[in-house]
Scaffold this motif. Structure first.
Motif, PDB file in Angstrom:
ATOM      1  N   THR A 534       0.848  -1.194   0.000  1.00 18.25           N
ATOM      2  CA  THR A 534       0.000   0.000   0.000  1.00 18.25           C
ATOM      3  C   THR A 534       0.884   1.245   0.000  1.00 18.25           C
ATOM      4  O   THR A 534       2.074   1.192   0.316  1.00 18.25           O
ATOM      5  CB  THR A 534      -0.913   0.025   1.230  1.00 18.25           C
ATOM      6  N   ALA A 535       0.279   2.373  -0.350  1.00 20.55           N
ATOM      7  CA  ALA A 535       1.028   3.616  -0.464  1.00 20.55           C
ATOM      8  C   ALA A 535       1.656   4.003   0.866  1.00 20.55           C
ATOM      9  O   ALA A 535       1.008   3.956   1.918  1.00 20.55           O
ATOM     10  CB  ALA A 535       0.126   4.728  -0.965  1.00 20.55           C
ATOM     11  N   LEU A 536       2.922   4.372   0.814  1.00 20.27           N
ATOM     12  CA  LEU A 536       3.651   4.877   1.974  1.00 20.27           C
ATOM     13  C   LEU A 536       3.579   6.393   1.940  1.00 20.27           C
ATOM     14  O   LEU A 536       3.997   7.015   0.956  1.00 20.27           O
ATOM     15  CB  LEU A 536       5.109   4.406   1.914  1.00 20.27           C
ATOM     16  N   ASP A 537       3.033   7.011   2.996  1.00 20.82           N
ATOM     17  CA  ASP A 537       2.856   8.462   3.005  1.00 20.82           C
ATOM     18  C   ASP A 537       3.468   9.009   4.293  1.00 20.82           C
ATOM     19  O   ASP A 537       2.838   9.015   5.335  1.00 20.82           O
ATOM     20  CB  ASP A 537       1.371   8.819   2.907  1.00 20.82           C
ATOM     21  N   GLN A 538       4.721   9.472   4.212  1.00 17.54           N
ATOM     22  CA  GLN A 538       5.468   9.836   5.406  1.00 17.54           C
ATOM     23  C   GLN A 538       5.572  11.341   5.644  1.00 17.54           C
ATOM     24  O   GLN A 538       6.093  11.760   6.667  1.00 17.54           O
ATOM     25  CB  GLN A 538       6.892   9.268   5.311  1.00 17.54           C
ATOM     26  N   ASP A 539       5.131  12.178   4.728  1.00 16.18           N
ATOM     27  CA  ASP A 539       5.383  13.612   4.886  1.00 16.18           C
ATOM     28  C   ASP A 539       4.309  14.352   5.673  1.00 16.18           C
ATOM     29  O   ASP A 539       4.418  15.560   5.894  1.00 16.18           O
ATOM     30  CB  ASP A 539       5.579  14.278   3.528  1.00 16.18           C
ATOM     31  N   ASP A 540       3.229  13.641   6.067  1.00 16.05           N
ATOM     32  CA  ASP A 540       2.166  14.245   6.874  1.00 16.05           C
ATOM     33  C   ASP A 540       1.560  15.484   6.218  1.00 16.05           C
ATOM     34  O   ASP A 540       1.266  16.486   6.862  1.00 16.05           O
ATOM     35  CB  ASP A 540       2.682  14.615   8.281  1.00 16.05           C
ATOM     36  N   SER A 542      -1.446  16.886   3.432  1.00 16.29           N
ATOM     37  CA  SER A 542      -2.734  16.504   2.847  1.00 16.29           C
ATOM     38  C   SER A 542      -2.722  16.508   1.328  1.00 16.29           C
ATOM     39  O   SER A 542      -3.616  15.929   0.699  1.00 16.29           O
ATOM     40  CB  SER A 542      -3.827  17.464   3.352  1.00 16.29           C
ATOM     41  N   ASP A 543      -1.713  17.147   0.737  1.00 18.50           N
ATOM     42  CA  ASP A 543      -1.699  17.264  -0.724  1.00 18.50           C
ATOM     43  C   ASP A 543      -0.904  16.161  -1.404  1.00 18.50           C
ATOM     44  O   ASP A 543      -0.658  16.227  -2.605  1.00 18.50           O
ATOM     45  CB  ASP A 543      -1.159  18.628  -1.147  1.00 18.50           C
ATOM     46  N   THR A 544      -0.468  15.135  -0.652  1.00 23.04           N
ATOM     47  CA  THR A 544       0.210  13.983  -1.250  1.00 23.04           C
ATOM     48  C   THR A 544      -0.464  12.702  -0.793  1.00 23.04           C
ATOM     49  O   THR A 544      -0.929  12.597   0.341  1.00 23.04           O
ATOM     50  CB  THR A 544       1.693  13.935  -0.851  1.00 23.04           C
ATOM     51  N   ALA A 545      -0.496  11.716  -1.683  1.00 22.69           N
ATOM     52  CA  ALA A 545      -1.075  10.414  -1.347  1.00 22.69           C
ATOM     53  C   ALA A 545      -0.012   9.374  -1.040  1.00 22.69           C
ATOM     54  O   ALA A 545      -0.257   8.401  -0.314  1.00 22.69           O
ATOM     55  CB  ALA A 545      -1.944   9.926  -2.503  1.00 22.69           C
ATOM     56  N   ALA A 546       1.175   9.533  -1.596  1.00 20.11           N
ATOM     57  CA  ALA A 546       2.293   8.612  -1.342  1.00 20.11           C
ATOM     58  C   ALA A 546       3.560   9.447  -1.321  1.00 20.11           C
ATOM     59  O   ALA A 546       3.825  10.217  -2.259  1.00 20.11           O
ATOM     60  CB  ALA A 546       2.370   7.538  -2.420  1.00 20.11           C
ATOM     61  N   THR A 624      17.029  16.415   3.976  1.00 18.64           N
ATOM     62  CA  THR A 624      16.104  15.380   3.503  1.00 18.64           C
ATOM     63  C   THR A 624      15.414  15.813   2.215  1.00 18.64           C
ATOM     64  O   THR A 624      14.797  16.884   2.151  1.00 18.64           O
ATOM     65  CB  THR A 624      15.040  15.077   4.572  1.00 18.64           C
ATOM     66  N   TRP A 625      15.551  14.975   1.191  1.00 17.84           N
ATOM     67  CA  TRP A 625      14.829  15.156  -0.066  1.00 17.84           C
ATOM     68  C   TRP A 625      13.571  14.285  -0.011  1.00 17.84           C
ATOM     69  O   TRP A 625      13.608  13.139   0.421  1.00 17.84           O
ATOM     70  CB  TRP A 625      15.699  14.738  -1.250  1.00 17.84           C
ATOM     71  N   TRP A 626      12.465  14.855  -0.498  1.00 19.69           N
ATOM     72  CA  TRP A 626      11.196  14.147  -0.519  1.00 19.69           C
ATOM     73  C   TRP A 626      10.726  13.945  -1.958  1.00 19.69           C
ATOM     74  O   TRP A 626      10.948  14.782  -2.826  1.00 19.69           O
ATOM     75  CB  TRP A 626      10.123  14.949   0.231  1.00 19.69           C
ATOM     76  N   ALA A 627      10.107  12.800  -2.184  1.00 22.94           N
ATOM     77  CA  ALA A 627       9.478  12.508  -3.474  1.00 22.94           C
ATOM     78  C   ALA A 627       8.078  11.975  -3.220  1.00 22.94           C
ATOM     79  O   ALA A 627       7.832  11.307  -2.194  1.00 22.94           O
ATOM     80  CB  ALA A 627      10.298  11.503  -4.266  1.00 22.94           C
ATOM     81  N   ALA A 628       7.148  12.242  -4.146  1.00 25.45           N
ATOM     82  CA  ALA A 628       5.754  11.875  -3.897  1.00 25.45           C
ATOM     83  C   ALA A 628       5.004  11.636  -5.194  1.00 25.45           C
ATOM     84  O   ALA A 628       5.332  12.184  -6.246  1.00 25.45           O
ATOM     85  CB  ALA A 628       5.058  12.971  -3.091  1.00 25.45           C
ATOM     86  N   ASP A 629       3.989  10.780  -5.073  1.00 26.42           N
ATOM     87  CA  ASP A 629       2.912  10.620  -6.057  1.00 26.42           C
ATOM     88  C   ASP A 629       3.376  10.244  -7.456  1.00 26.42           C
ATOM     89  O   ASP A 629       2.887  10.778  -8.467  1.00 26.42           O
ATOM     90  CB  ASP A 629       2.059  11.894  -6.125  1.00 26.42           C
TER      91      ASP A 629
END
Length: 777
Positions: A534-540, A542-546, A624-629
């Motif tokens: 399932t999608a991992l969503d660590q950035d807390d 609301s505008d990202t799903a994973a 920390t670099w973040w990637a999403a969706d």
């Protein structure tokens, strides 16, 4: 039957000058062929003369070679050139140079460590006669009939001796392996390997060896070496004896042998000895006068003209007869005697430039794909060159791509990167490039982006001709277009290194029993095959799903040269991904510039790429670099993840070469082992750092191995298991990264480097290899 080299050497040792004259006739073509790779003009004959004089001096004192004259001579030629350059630059006195032992292979600074390779150590452990026959027949590829006079054998005798020597080499190579601490289960197999190669094992034992080798990367490598020792000799021993320019020497020797000059060439040798500068005469040793006299005696005996009398050696040394003075023309005219006065020697002016060029495809030139051709030029002379002009000839079907702009795989910094002052334009099936003069002791690198056509023929590699005023140098790559391989995405030279981080975008359901344990890399359910991912969503947010993050830590004082973002997931519907640099609040959407889709056992998967050099270069260096969706699918056996791959400067690093290769290649199933050539580097046992990006690895399926030619490598992170590299671990992340691997390994590269990815049970999608290799500055 002609006397062998061993007999002639013993005769010369006993004072027979004519015997040494015969050795000169036999081997002077080889000496010139190598000298012409290292020096130019009149200096070639000076080096050849000085080398023969050194050996004669040693032989006269009871030293020197016993039977392998050719390899000994080539070593002395290389050492002579090296010593002459050090004397000219005043790096060492002539007294220090006299202490060297020509019997020990001279290892060029570019090849330091090569002598420690197993095949080289095995070769050097053989008897001198065996080494000689292997050198002539396997390395120089001479026919047995051509080698027969050198060894005092018939052609059949040479073939038989070469067979015994190859078997001896295999046994010595195996003993080297057994002398190191192999794994316990490997020892019985290694003990049988020699008989296996000869076909002397019983069927049951052969089957046992087959089964072990198929599962053991290290023993598989040993078997390949044993079954093709000829290739190992040319790849490792050839450069060990003849130096980094062995390929040029081998090609030149074929042409030179047909033009041997016999006694007339030997007379020119004497003239050269008379004209050696004083400081070089000192290099040759304290007995140069006696050596010269002995050579003269030999020449008088082998010459067509009979001398009226043979004066004592001391008289010959003091007053050489006119007939021994060389003709300045390469071919003597029958109606004329040699010139009475030698022409003046053209000496290098103080501060004269001396250039050396290389050209290679970075990684591979692969049909229907873009690639990079790298040209490296170094001024190892004492003064600056004139303006540089390079004409690059590309193979058929390979065309130049116009220079890239930022954001299109171009460097952010100069002088490292693809620029370094060069300006290029397409011209006549290749490119014409120009650059300002190159200072003494400096190097420059030029990287040309090219496109390989779908039907480009395999064959010869690219070539380059460089002009700097009256100075001319040429180089040609050994490899051209390939059917498969990994083309380079980016390449650079400088004080650079590589880094990579990444993370997964899918994980096990947190509410499921055992999931938190698996995320901590514990338990027995660490595979995405065992969970409905399932999608991992660590950035807390609301505008990202994973979403997931990874910590980037770069060397102190570093700057970004190039950065590439890669992402992959199950399915073929690739699309954009969001990325957020350290300290930024908002995500940026990144569109893929290239997408590759491959079929895995459970369906298709894609790998996407985007150049993010400017984005990363403008961001905070560490954090920390973040990637999403990214586009992805949830479910059992699904994967989704991302990786940021960088080349950065590092003031603490030595001068290095760096390259990024990306190839979405399936490893496993029908292709359990894939070898990716690492062309265009100058490794020669140089330390290398390699960042690997791989998708769909399973931690609990062992048997994933990575090798650079010297056995399985141990990754820096994860379980640190060389037999299970792709274990769901990624740089910059401490927890489990299901289906995503970003690993660092380190090793020494050989002269024919290649990255081998092997897996026994798993099937993975190998994505990216970024390498930094130390090189000569």
């Amino acid at each position: 039957m002609p006397q062998s080299d061993a007999h002639l050497l013993q005769a010369a040792r006993d004072g027979d000058a004519a015997a040494y004259g015969q050795l000169y006739e036999r081997h002077v073509a080889a000496a010139r062929a190598l000298a012409r790779q290292l020096v130019r003009g009149a200096e070639v004959e000076d080096v050849v003369a000085e080398s023969f004089t050194k050996i004669l001096d040693l032989v006269g004192r009871g030293g020197g070679p016993e039977s392998g004259f050719r390899t000994y001579l080539l070593t002395v030629v290389r050492r002579t050139v090296y010593d002459r350059s050090r004397v000219e630059s005043r790096q060492v006195s002539t007294g220090e140079i006299e202490m060297f032992d020509p019997g020990v292979p001279f290892v060029d600074p570019a090849l330091v460590g090569l002598e420690r390779s197993l095949i080289a150590r095995a070769y050097l452990s053989l008897p001198e006669r065996w080494r000689a026959v292997l050198w002539h027949t396997e390395v120089e590829r001479a026919k047995p009939a051509e080698v027969a006079p050198l060894l005092g054998l018939t052609a059949n005798g040479v073939a038989a001796l070469a067979y015994r020597a190859r078997e001896g080499l295999r046994q010595a190579y195996l003993q080297m392996h057994l002398g190191s601490p192999p794994q316990h289960e490997c020892r019985p197999v290694l003990g049988k390997m020699g008989a296996y190669v000869r076909g002397g094992l019983a069927r049951r034992d052969s089957k046992a060896v087959d089964e072990h080798v198929n599962a053991c990367e290290e023993c598989h490598g040993v078997l390949l070496e044993l079954t093709d020792v000829n290739r190992g000799l040319r790849v490792m021993v050839g450069p060990l004896i003849a130096g980094p320019l062995f390929g040029g020497y081998a090609a030149a020797l074929v042409k030179a042998v047909a033009g041997r000059t016999g006694a007339t060439g030997a007379l020119r040798l004497f003239g050269r000895l008379r004209r050696v500068p004083k400081q070089q005469a000192a290099v040759a040793g304290g007995t140069a006068v006696v050596a010269t006299a002995a050579v003269l005696g030999a020449l008088l005996l082998v010459s067509d003209e009979e001398p009226t009398a043979r004066p004592p050696v001391a008289t010959q040394a003091a007053r050489p007869p006119a007939s021994a003075v060389p003709d300045p023309d390469p071919v003597p005219r029958p109606s004329e005697r040699p010139a009475q006065v030698p022409p003046p020697v053209k000496k290098d002016k103080p501060g004269k430039a001396r250039l050396r060029a290389t050209i290679d495809a970075l990684g591979s030139l692969v049909r229907a794909q873009p690639g990079i051709v790298g040209i490296r030029l170094r001024n190892y002379g004492g003064g600056p060159s004139e303006e540089l002009a390079a004409h690059v000839d590309l193979p058929p079907g390979v065309t130049l791509i116009p220079p890239a702009r930022r954001g299109q795989s171009a460097a952010l910094l100069t002088p490292v990167g693809t620029v370094d002052g060069w300006a290029c334009r397409p011209a006549g099936g290749g490119a014409r490039c120009a650059r300002a003069p190159l200072p003494a002791g400096q190097g420059t690198a030029l990287f040309l982006r090219v496109l390989v056509a779908d039907e480009a023929p395999e064959g010869s590699g690219p070539a380059v001709r460089v002009a700097a005023g009256s100075l001319r140098v040429r180089a040609r790559a050994q490899e051209g277009v390939r059917m498969s391989g990994a083309p380079a995405r980016f390449a650079t030279d400088g004080k650079v290194t590589v880094r990579a981080i990444g993370n997964s975008l899918l994980s096990c359901p947190e509410e499921r029993a055992g999931c938190l344990e698996a995320r901590r890399r514990q338990g027995e359910q660490r595979d995405n095959d065992l969970w409905p991912m399932t999608a991992l969503d660590q950035d807390d947010r609301s505008d990202t799903a994973a979403s997931s993050g990874a910590v980037l830590s770069l060397p102190k004082g570093s700057e970004v040269v190039w950065a590439g973002l890669y992402w992959s997931a199950s399915g073929e519907a690739a699309g954009p991904i969001k990325i957020r640099p350290p300290g930024r609040r908002k995500y940026l959407t990144v569109q893929p510039s290239e997408v590759t889709v491959r079929d895995l056992p459970l369906g298709p998967a894609y790998q996407a790429f985007a150049d993010v050099s400017e984005l990363v270069g403008d961001a905070r260096r560490n954090g920390t670099w973040w990637a999403a969706d990214a586009p992805m699918r949830e479910g059992v056996s699904r994967h989704a993840g991302w990786s940021l791959v960088l080349i950065v400067t590092d003031p603490a690093e030595p001068y290095s070469q760096a390259v990024v290769l990306d190839t979405a290649t399936v490893v496993g199933g029908g292709s359990r082992r894939v070898r990716i050539p690492l062309g265009g580097l100058s490794p020669a046992a140089a330390p290398a750092r390699v960042e690997l990006v791989t998708w769909e690895g399973d931690a609990d399926l062992r048997g994933d191995k990575v090798s650079l030619g010297s056995g399985a490598l141990t990754p820096v992170g994860g379980d640190r298991d060389p037999a299970n590299v792709f274990d769901g671990s990624s740089n910059g992340v401490g927890e489990m990264t299901f289906g995503t691997d970003v690993d660092t390994v380190g090793a020494e590269l050989g002269v024919d480097p290649g990255l081998t990815i092997a897996t026994d049970k798993d099937v993975v999608l190998f994505g990216v290899a970024a390498l930094s290799v130390r090189a000569r500055s």
